[in-house]
Design an enzyme around this catalytic site. Sequence first.
Site, PDB file in Angstrom:
ATOM      1  N   GLU A 159       0.816  -1.210   0.000  1.00 43.54           N
ATOM      2  CA  GLU A 159       0.000   0.000   0.000  1.00 43.54           C
ATOM      3  C   GLU A 159       0.857   1.270   0.000  1.00 43.54           C
ATOM      4  O   GLU A 159       0.515   2.256  -0.647  1.00 43.54           O
ATOM      5  CB  GLU A 159      -0.958   0.015   1.195  1.00 43.54           C
TER       6      GLU A 159
ATOM      7  N   TYR B 133      -6.126   6.982   3.689  1.00 37.86           N
ATOM      8  CA  TYR B 133      -6.278   5.921   2.687  1.00 37.86           C
ATOM      9  C   TYR B 133      -5.583   4.632   3.128  1.00 37.86           C
ATOM     10  O   TYR B 133      -6.193   3.556   3.185  1.00 37.86           O
ATOM     11  CB  TYR B 133      -5.736   6.340   1.302  1.00 37.86           C
TER      12      TYR B 133
ATOM     13  N   ASP C 291      -9.150   6.388  -2.422  1.00 43.59           N
ATOM     14  CA  ASP C 291      -8.048   6.841  -3.279  1.00 43.59           C
ATOM     15  C   ASP C 291      -8.636   7.511  -4.525  1.00 43.59           C
ATOM     16  O   ASP C 291      -9.844   7.726  -4.615  1.00 43.59           O
ATOM     17  CB  ASP C 291      -7.148   5.657  -3.650  1.00 43.59           C
TER      18      ASP C 291
END
Length: 362
Positions: free
Chosen positions: A46, A129, A147
């Site tokens: 991520e 996020y 996102d």
Amino acid sequence: MTKNILNFHKETARIFAENLLQWFYKSKRALPFRETKNPYNIWISEIMAQQTQIDTLIPYYHRFVEAFPDVTALATAPEDKVLKLWEGLGYYSRAKNLHKAAKIIHEEYDGIFPDHYDALIKLPGIGPYTGGAIASIAFKEKVPAIDGNVLRVISRFNNYSGDIADVKVKKAITDWVAQAIPDAPGDFNEGLMELGALVCTPTNPKCMICPERDICEAFKEGMTNQLPIKSKKQRQKKLEMEVGIIDMGGALYLVQRPEKGLLSGLWSFPIIEEEKTKPGNAIRQTLKTVFPDLPEGKVIGNSKHVFSHVIWNMTVYYFEIDPVMAAEAPEKYGDAQAAFKDREQLAAVALPTAFSKLLALL
DNA sequence: CACGCGTGGCA
DNA sequence: TTGCCAAGCGT
């Protein structure tokens, strides 16, 4: 006509989620970090995915988790080794924050990964996020992960004309998604992003194969190509730069970038902004403060490098010096670390693309 | 809170 | 060529 208010309809959202999950289970890409729910691996992927296309990060992900298979391995590694593995990926503060967060997890959490959103977003480099993504994917927490894909998908689905660069609009979309999350929050969040990446793309969305086509408001109104609304960012400033490559029998003089700002902490060739009326003077005078006997150099080429907010037009000056000058080779360049690096030593430090591509001029 | 922060792909 | 964009965050 588009709408400037985002309304939530429970039943519509339920069908949206159902369609999405069904599509996702059938159509999702086989990505390396989808082979695990290990929070460490999800975290690495991520962070790498921030502002980065998935195809770009995949080789980096493999190398990184092989070198640092768990939090302890990362926490106990030297920072330069972490940066070296990030070399070329950009946004290098991500790597530094990753390293900092690993140390915190190692030292303050006993190496146990924080397992909920509120704790995750306290770690450096983990924002709303990424916190939502890790919490939902690795720990099944019912939190959104918003996102750029999600902003676009939800904007279109609701034919919503809010400017997605506006924080209030982001919050409205976040609230919409939070209410829409079904029992499989991780799959739902991933599915939203996957739909944005594969179907509901920025240009030429593939509405004909979209699982939400029948209930998509923008499709119904013929507005998919006008949405989302996004205010423009300003153009990059152009700078004329002079780079000095000093070659001492094949070893090149490298300096470390300052602790703050662009490419901070990484290695580079000496570089300085050009004095407009005296091309070549700025780099030459600067280099002479550490190499008083610097010979005449020559221009070996030009290189343009586009960063997120600035463009460098580099003129590259090349200086060959005698190896006897090694005795006086300074280890400081102003306040910065500096050293001649042979081929092997060069390969061990993190040299950003802006500079590594200059090696082709030699 | 608007801006600083990389790089590569693509119309 | 140029501009835009990509699984954002810190300050």
